[in-house]
Design a protein around this motif. Structure first.
Motif, PDB file in Angstrom:
ATOM      1  N   MET A   1       0.839  -1.194   0.000  1.00 20.85           N
ATOM      2  CA  MET A   1       0.000   0.000   0.000  1.00 20.85           C
ATOM      3  C   MET A   1       0.870   1.239   0.000  1.00 20.85           C
ATOM      4  SD  MET A   1      -2.972  -0.979   2.667  1.00 20.85           S
ATOM      5  CE  MET A   1      -1.765  -1.589   3.818  1.00 20.85           C
ATOM      6  N   THR A   2       0.482   2.238  -0.780  1.00 15.13           N
ATOM      7  CA  THR A   2       1.224   3.490  -0.860  1.00 15.13           C
ATOM      8  C   THR A   2       0.301   4.642  -0.543  1.00 15.13           C
ATOM      9  OG1 THR A   2       0.770   3.669  -3.220  1.00 15.13           O
ATOM     10  CG2 THR A   2       2.813   2.558  -2.577  1.00 15.13           C
ATOM     11  N   MET A   3       0.903   5.745  -0.182  1.00 13.91           N
ATOM     12  CA  MET A   3       0.132   6.932   0.205  1.00 13.91           C
ATOM     13  C   MET A   3       0.692   8.113  -0.553  1.00 13.91           C
ATOM     14  SD  MET A   3      -2.315   7.860   2.168  1.00 13.91           S
ATOM     15  CE  MET A   3      -3.005   9.300   2.952  1.00 13.91           C
ATOM     16  N   ASP A   4      -0.181   8.949  -1.153  1.00 20.37           N
ATOM     17  CA  ASP A   4       0.299  10.155  -1.836  1.00 20.37           C
ATOM     18  C   ASP A   4      -0.606  11.313  -1.495  1.00 20.37           C
ATOM     19  OD1 ASP A   4      -1.777  10.554  -4.082  1.00 20.37           O
ATOM     20  OD2 ASP A   4      -1.234   8.445  -4.303  1.00 20.37           O
ATOM     21  N   ARG A   5      -0.025  12.470  -1.524  1.00 17.29           N
ATOM     22  CA  ARG A   5      -0.775  13.702  -1.298  1.00 17.29           C
ATOM     23  C   ARG A   5      -0.714  14.516  -2.585  1.00 17.29           C
ATOM     24  NH1 ARG A   5      -1.727  14.597   4.128  1.00 17.29           N
ATOM     25  NH2 ARG A   5      -0.605  13.220   5.530  1.00 17.29           N
ATOM     26  N   SER A   6      -1.868  14.890  -3.089  1.00 12.98           N
ATOM     27  CA  SER A   6      -1.934  15.592  -4.361  1.00 12.98           C
ATOM     28  C   SER A   6      -2.433  17.007  -4.150  1.00 12.98           C
ATOM     29  CB  SER A   6      -2.855  14.832  -5.330  1.00 12.98           C
ATOM     30  OG  SER A   6      -3.036  15.568  -6.506  1.00 12.98           O
ATOM     31  N   SER A   7      -1.780  17.892  -4.817  1.00 16.29           N
ATOM     32  CA  SER A   7      -2.224  19.294  -4.775  1.00 16.29           C
ATOM     33  C   SER A   7      -3.055  19.663  -5.987  1.00 16.29           C
ATOM     34  CB  SER A   7      -0.998  20.215  -4.673  1.00 16.29           C
ATOM     35  OG  SER A   7      -0.155  20.004  -5.793  1.00 16.29           O
ATOM     36  N   SER A   8      -3.373  18.601  -6.779  1.00 16.57           N
ATOM     37  CA  SER A   8      -4.169  18.839  -7.986  1.00 16.57           C
ATOM     38  C   SER A   8      -5.584  19.238  -7.605  1.00 16.57           C
ATOM     39  CB  SER A   8      -4.182  17.589  -8.856  1.00 16.57           C
ATOM     40  OG  SER A   8      -4.750  16.517  -8.152  1.00 16.57           O
ATOM     41  N   GLN A   9      -6.272  19.686  -8.562  1.00 14.73           N
ATOM     42  CA  GLN A   9      -7.640  20.127  -8.306  1.00 14.73           C
ATOM     43  C   GLN A   9      -8.513  18.938  -7.969  1.00 14.73           C
ATOM     44  OE1 GLN A   9      -8.915  22.252 -11.761  1.00 14.73           O
ATOM     45  NE2 GLN A   9      -7.665  24.074 -11.318  1.00 14.73           N
TER      46      GLN A   9
ATOM     47  N   THR B   1      -1.491   3.884  10.742  1.00 14.99           N
ATOM     48  CA  THR B   1      -0.569   4.776  10.046  1.00 14.99           C
ATOM     49  C   THR B   1      -1.250   5.369   8.822  1.00 14.99           C
ATOM     50  OG1 THR B   1       0.322   2.937   8.764  1.00 14.99           O
ATOM     51  CG2 THR B   1       1.431   3.463  10.829  1.00 14.99           C
ATOM     52  N   GLY B   2      -0.681   6.442   8.276  1.00 17.97           N
ATOM     53  CA  GLY B   2      -1.331   7.167   7.198  1.00 17.97           C
ATOM     54  C   GLY B   2      -1.471   6.409   5.908  1.00 17.97           C
ATOM     55  N   ASP B   3      -0.619   5.420   5.648  1.00 22.55           N
ATOM     56  CA  ASP B   3      -0.671   4.731   4.368  1.00 22.55           C
ATOM     57  C   ASP B   3      -1.544   3.483   4.405  1.00 22.55           C
ATOM     58  OD1 ASP B   3       0.980   3.398   6.056  1.00 22.55           O
ATOM     59  OD2 ASP B   3       2.490   2.879   4.564  1.00 22.55           O
ATOM     60  N   MET B   4      -2.272   3.253   5.477  1.00 18.49           N
ATOM     61  CA  MET B   4      -3.190   2.117   5.570  1.00 18.49           C
ATOM     62  C   MET B   4      -4.629   2.626   5.457  1.00 18.49           C
ATOM     63  SD  MET B   4      -1.233  -0.586   6.179  1.00 18.49           S
ATOM     64  CE  MET B   4      -2.185  -1.830   7.029  1.00 18.49           C
ATOM     65  N   LEU B   5      -5.498   1.784   4.894  1.00 18.57           N
ATOM     66  CA  LEU B   5      -6.908   2.161   4.810  1.00 18.57           C
ATOM     67  C   LEU B   5      -7.522   2.162   6.206  1.00 18.57           C
ATOM     68  CD1 LEU B   5      -8.216   0.275   1.644  1.00 18.57           C
ATOM     69  CD2 LEU B   5      -6.875   2.372   1.821  1.00 18.57           C
ATOM     70  N   GLN B   6      -8.413   3.123   6.435  1.00 17.35           N
ATOM     71  CA  GLN B   6      -9.035   3.278   7.741  1.00 17.35           C
ATOM     72  C   GLN B   6     -10.537   3.412   7.594  1.00 17.35           C
ATOM     73  OE1 GLN B   6      -7.159   6.673   9.523  1.00 17.35           O
ATOM     74  NE2 GLN B   6      -5.092   5.822   9.305  1.00 17.35           N
ATOM     75  N   THR B   7     -11.232   3.053   8.663  1.00 17.39           N
ATOM     76  CA  THR B   7     -12.689   3.193   8.656  1.00 17.39           C
ATOM     77  C   THR B   7     -13.074   4.651   8.406  1.00 17.39           C
ATOM     78  OG1 THR B   7     -12.978   1.331  10.165  1.00 17.39           O
ATOM     79  CG2 THR B   7     -14.780   2.912  10.026  1.00 17.39           C
ATOM     80  N   GLY B   8     -13.957   4.857   7.426  1.00 14.87           N
ATOM     81  CA  GLY B   8     -14.394   6.210   7.069  1.00 14.87           C
ATOM     82  C   GLY B   8     -13.745   6.744   5.812  1.00 14.87           C
ATOM     83  N   ASP B   9     -12.713   6.072   5.285  1.00 16.16           N
ATOM     84  CA  ASP B   9     -12.111   6.504   4.018  1.00 16.16           C
ATOM     85  C   ASP B   9     -13.129   6.344   2.884  1.00 16.16           C
ATOM     86  OD1 ASP B   9      -9.781   7.072   5.284  1.00 16.16           O
ATOM     87  OD2 ASP B   9      -8.750   5.220   4.712  1.00 16.16           O
TER      88      ASP B   9
END
Length: 489
Positions: free
Chosen positions: A1-9, A40-48
């Motif tokens: 699993m990977t995590m990214d933050r996008s500043s795109s629209q 941790t931030g890169d794992m799926l969590q309840t409410g995503d």
């Protein structure tokens, strides 16, 4: 699993107010990660919020489904069911958290426990399990905002699970014990002394403790190299009736609990109306000062004697009472094996060379009866077995108590005998090796004769008398023990 933050629209749906009330497909965590990093931030969590599903293991079979999903959870469940039936269970889930935070899960499709729905299992950590649930976007944002409180709540309700682990007992007991399949823990059980002939009443626990203390002190004074380890009470059930039952303590009454602290016998009535008595015995744990030492006595055709004699102390220990010192010749088995040298070292430090095992079988005292008799091994039968070893030429394996580890080293330098594991606790500093006894000290050895059919008893001018032992067999007690009054095997 990977995590990214996008500043795109973001999409127009995402940029709207979080309070917008429409249904979205969200994540529901069923089982946490075995690595405990599901928060941790890169794992799926309840409410995503689920943004995209990619079903298929290859580029040719890849099918993409993007939000909004038709019929929500039920529609996605049909997609997963069809993929599972086709055995195309690889799936990638892309979710949104907040406005511009995204995470992905690479997993596989598996049936849920009720087999009516399907969930996703992480391919990296099979313990991590997630599913889908219909929620409003506002509910999802509220769950995401309550992440810290949910972590605290999860911490409170999480319980450590137990289980079973297989263990190679047979191999460990063969490789890691001094004597294979036999422990180094030594003890003797002392039953309370009966105060009448029918054993309906017993002396108190203090009396039994005093007997255990006296037995240990007497054994040490006679030269047995043992040290105290621990003591405990041991409860034994017995059936009682009549006057004995009426006179015992009723343990059901709290006011009577103080009365059983020093009682050797107390009773109670079971649900069948039977009077049950509890006899409180004492178990004394002890250990040899320097551990146990193994001696292998190999026999030859020309051997007519073993070259040593065995006797028994009043406390029930078997010991080497004498041994021939055949210097230079090594014609006797006791000399060839190094037993004679070890016996000489023992006598020089006023210690007994106690035999703890014969052919890996313990020959130590193990119980004191309610009449005061010590259950121990008979020297006559032991001598007969040793004689059979000599006649059949089967090697004899003896284990003896050591009083100092250096004794094993000095003996091993001149013999082929090997010391055992030194896992036994060393002797406490307050235990000092005694000097040779004088007339003011307790003289060791109440000796018992060996097998008369294979023993020569030499004449002695020292006075002796015959006594009946506590266990019912006849033993010889030498008032002044000397090498000229020994029983040779």
């Amino acid at each position: 699993m990977t995590m990214d933050r996008s500043s795109s629209q973001s999409s127009s749906k995402s940029s709207d107010s979080p309070s917008r009330d429409f249904k979205v497909l969200s994540i529901e965590c069923y089982k946490g990660s075995s690595k405990s990093d599901e928060w941790t931030g890169d794992m799926l969590q309840t409410g995503d919020i689920v943004e995209e599903l990619r079903v298929g293991g290859s580029a040719n079979s890849l099918i993409r489904f993007k939000a909004p999903f038709k019929n929500g959870k039920s529609g996605v469940n049909k997609i997963l069911q069809e993929a599972y039936k086709k055995k195309d269970t690889s799936i990638l889930v892309r979710v949104r958290r907040g406005v511009d935070e995204f995470a992905e899960l690479q997993g596989c499709i598996v049936p849920n426990e009720n087999k009516k729905s399907y969930v996703l299992r992480d391919i990296v950590d099979p313990n991590y399990l997630v599913g889908f649930l219909d929620r409003t976007e506002a509910e999802c944002f509220q769950l995401q905002a309550s992440r810290s409180s949910r972590m605290v709540n999860e911490l409170t309700k999480t319980r450590i699970q137990d289980g079973f682990v297989s263990y190679p007992w047979e191999r460990r007991m063969q490789e890691l014990l001094s004597v294979p399949n036999s422990s180094n823990f030594l003890s003797i059980l002392l039953l309370p002394k009966a105060s009448d002939r029918v054993a309906s009443r017993y002396n108190d626990v203090e009396d039994t403790l005093a007997r255990a203390n006296a037995w240990l002190n007497a054994a040490q004074a006679s030269g047995v190299p043992i040290v105290f380890m621990n003591i405990q009470t041991e409860s034994l059930l017995t059936k009682i009736s009549g006057e004995t039952a009426s006179s015992t303590v009723n343990a059901g009454s709290l006011s009577d609990l103080c009365n059983i602290a020093n009682a050797s016998l107390y009773g109670f009535e079971d649900y069948h109306g039977v009077d049950i008595g509890v006899v409180r015995a004492i178990r004394l744990w002890y250990a040899p000062m320097g551990g146990e030492f193994s001696i292998e006595i190999k026999l030859r055709e020309e051997d007519t004697k073993l070259g040593f004699a065995i006797s028994r102390t009043e406390e029930g220990f078997i010991f080497i009472s004498s041994s021939v010192i055949d210097e230079g010749k090594e014609s006797l088995p006791a000399t060839r094996s190094g037993l004679s040298n070890l016996y000489k070292l023992a006598t020089e430090t006023s210690r007994l060379l106690v035999v703890s095992r014969l052919s890996n079988q313990r020959v130590l005292p193990w119980m004191v009866s309610s009449t005061g008799a010590i259950r121990c091994y008979d020297t006559v039968s032991l001598s007969q077995k040793l004689s059979l070893h000599r006649h059949t030429k089967v090697p004899i394996l003896l284990h003896v108590f050591l009083w100092d580890r250096t004794m094993a080293t000095s003996s091993a330098e001149s013999t082929k005998s090997k010391p055992l594991s030194s896992s036994v606790l060393p002797s406490p500093p307050q235990i000092q090796l005694a000097h040779r006894p004088n007339e003011n000290q307790i003289q060791p050895l109440s000796c018992e004769g060996s097998d008369p059919s294979d023993i020569n008893i030499s004449d002695s001018s020292q006075p002796t008398h015959l006594e009946r032992g506590a266990v019912g067999d006849v033993s010889f007690r030498f008032q002044d023990f000397s090498l000229s009054s020994t029983n040779w095997i």
